[in-house]
Design a protein around this motif. Structure first.
Motif, PDB file in Angstrom:
ATOM      1  N   ALA A 102      19.780  14.078  18.638  1.00  0.00           N
ATOM      2  CA  ALA A 102      19.409  14.616  17.327  1.00  0.00           C
ATOM      3  C   ALA A 102      20.576  14.543  16.344  1.00  0.00           C
ATOM      4  O   ALA A 102      20.388  14.243  15.150  1.00  0.00           O
ATOM      5  N   GLY A 118      19.630  22.503  18.110  1.00  0.00           N
ATOM      6  CA  GLY A 118      18.585  21.491  17.983  1.00  0.00           C
ATOM      7  C   GLY A 118      17.494  21.898  17.000  1.00  0.00           C
ATOM      8  O   GLY A 118      17.036  21.097  16.185  1.00  0.00           O
ATOM      9  N   ASP A 162      19.394  15.891  24.479  1.00  0.00           N
ATOM     10  CA  ASP A 162      18.515  15.840  23.311  1.00  0.00           C
ATOM     11  C   ASP A 162      19.271  16.228  22.034  1.00  0.00           C
ATOM     12  O   ASP A 162      19.039  15.658  20.963  1.00  0.00           O
ATOM     13  N   LEU A 163      20.175  17.206  22.166  1.00  0.00           N
ATOM     14  CA  LEU A 163      20.976  17.611  21.014  1.00  0.00           C
ATOM     15  C   LEU A 163      21.870  16.463  20.561  1.00  0.00           C
ATOM     16  O   LEU A 163      21.989  16.195  19.356  1.00  0.00           O
ATOM     17  N   SER A 167      28.247  16.383  21.929  1.00  0.00           N
ATOM     18  CA  SER A 167      28.485  17.766  21.526  1.00  0.00           C
ATOM     19  C   SER A 167      29.511  18.427  22.442  1.00  0.00           C
ATOM     20  O   SER A 167      29.555  18.178  23.647  1.00  0.00           O
TER      21      SER A 167
END
Length: 398
Positions: A95, A283, A91-92, A107
């Motif tokens: 985003a 996040g 999810d990060l 990341s």
């Protein structure tokens, strides 16, 4: 002591550390102050933090970090390649890509690893990296690990960049690497001209946005976006430990680039992934950065940074820095020159209630020591006025 270990005492940075220790002026490895002091209490004002938007103490960021730890534990205990990719990490990545406007993102546990791992994966012997002389140390280390040829051009000098490219055999590929915001002296890269030059010579472009994300660009998307060259930057690196107020770094770009890095960036493959707490904090911070609240915080940073530079110019003229004609960033350099004197002034300012870090070699050139003044969204004009007055007493008026 074994001779291998004993020989490290001759390293110039260790020698400087010894000089500072002898004078009780060491400005290296300061103890971290209490949260109240870092936020700017009556005891200590902070002018040394990269927490530009103040999100490290935002209640939503703290709550997200706490909830992730309670739900998922203190660590992943695995690399992204194996058991260390949680929904939080995926999810990060999504985003981040949305924030900077790229197809994909990945990341890393630290910004250093993002640079080193990516450059070492993309370049090899026969390639050339053409870098601004002030790029971050992680860029230089990544190039060294890759085996590529390293060439430097004068800081923000596009004419010198062009001349360097003219003397470069780009048959095997050339990568231009620059920062967007330079971490010591706070200057901004002329990205439109750099990207045009890259097109002219058929080179690829990598930009380190560590200090630009969250502060510049639409929705905090960075200096690359503000310059309108997002489609011309092949590799975008960013930090999660400055305005994003967590730890880690990232690479953003095409789906193909990110897919390649997942399986070739050794700094990612052989490192434990970010803790649930730090991934969740990042996040949450990115959500705030893209909001109306984030826009207001960016405005506060630039307003107070402008106030600081104006106050310094009035008090010292151009003796310690010339800010005229320079775009404002949260980082304001105050030139001292001598490392011991810079450390002494830093220590005196801390004793007077204001934390200011001294940037010494190798972070800056030898005899190029500066006080690195960082403004955050929470910095007040009273704190700035006190800093300028205290500096006047310590360095004297011109």
């Amino acid at each position: 002591m074994h001779p291998i270990i004993a020989s490290t005492r001759q390293h110039p940075v260790y020698q400087l550390k010894q000089q500072l220790a002898e004078t009780d002026l060491s400005s290296m490895y300061h103890r971290v102050f209490s949260r109240e002091e870092i936020r700017g209490s009556e005891r200590l004002s902070m002018f040394g933090s990269n927490n530009y938007l103040g999100l490290a103490h935002h209640p939503d960021v703290i709550a997200a970090s706490r909830a992730a730890t309670e739900a998922l534990g203190s660590a992943t205990t695995g690399s992204r390649l194996l058991n260390g990719t949680y929904d939080l990490h995926a999810d990060l990545d999504t985003a981040i890509a949305r924030l900077v406007g790229t197809e994909s993102a990945l990341s890393f546990p630290s910004g250093y690893q993002a640079n080193v791992g990516t450059i070492a994966a993309l370049l090899r012997r026969g390639n050339t990296a053409v870098v601004d002389e002030y790029v971050h140390a992680s860029v230089l280390d990544g190039v060294k690990m890759s085996g590529a040829t390293l060439k430097k051009f004068r800081h923000n000098d596009v004419d010198d960049l062009r001349e360097t490219l003219r003397t470069t055999d780009d048959g095997a590929g050339t990568l231009i690497i620059v920062d967007s915001v330079y971490s010591m002296e706070g200057s901004l890269a002329p990205l439109a001209d750099i990207c045009q030059t890259a097109r002219d010579f058929g080179a690829a472009v990598m930009v380190d946005e560590a200090h630009g994300i969250g502060v510049f660009g639409p929705g905090g998307s960075g200096w690359v976006a503000e310059c309108g060259v997002a489609d011309e930057v092949d590799v975008l690196m960013g930090s999660l430990s400055k305005a994003v107020a967590s730890t880690g770094g990232f690479i953003a770009g095409s789906e193909e680039l990110i897919d390649v890095l997942r399986y070739t960036a050794r700094a990612l493959m052989f490192s434990t992934s970010a803790t649930p707490a730090t991934a969740a904090a990042a996040g949450a911070s990115i959500g705030i950065i893209g909001s109306d609240e984030g826009e207001g915080l960016r405005g506060d940073v630039i307003h107070q940074s402008t106030y600081l530079r104006t106050a310094l110019s009035k008090a010292f003229g151009t003796e310690h820095a010339d800010y005229a004609g320079r775009e404002v960033t949260p980082i304001t350099p105050f030139k001292i020159g001598d490392s011991l004197r810079a450390a002494s002034i830093s220590r005196s300012l801390i004793g007077a209630g204001t934390y200011v870090g001294a940037a010494l070699y190798p972070a800056v050139p030898e005899e190029g020591a500066i006080l690195r003044l960082c403004v955050t969204a929470g910095t007040t004009t009273d704190e700035i006025d006190k800093l300028v007055d205290d500096l006047g007493e310590l360095v004297g008026a011109p």
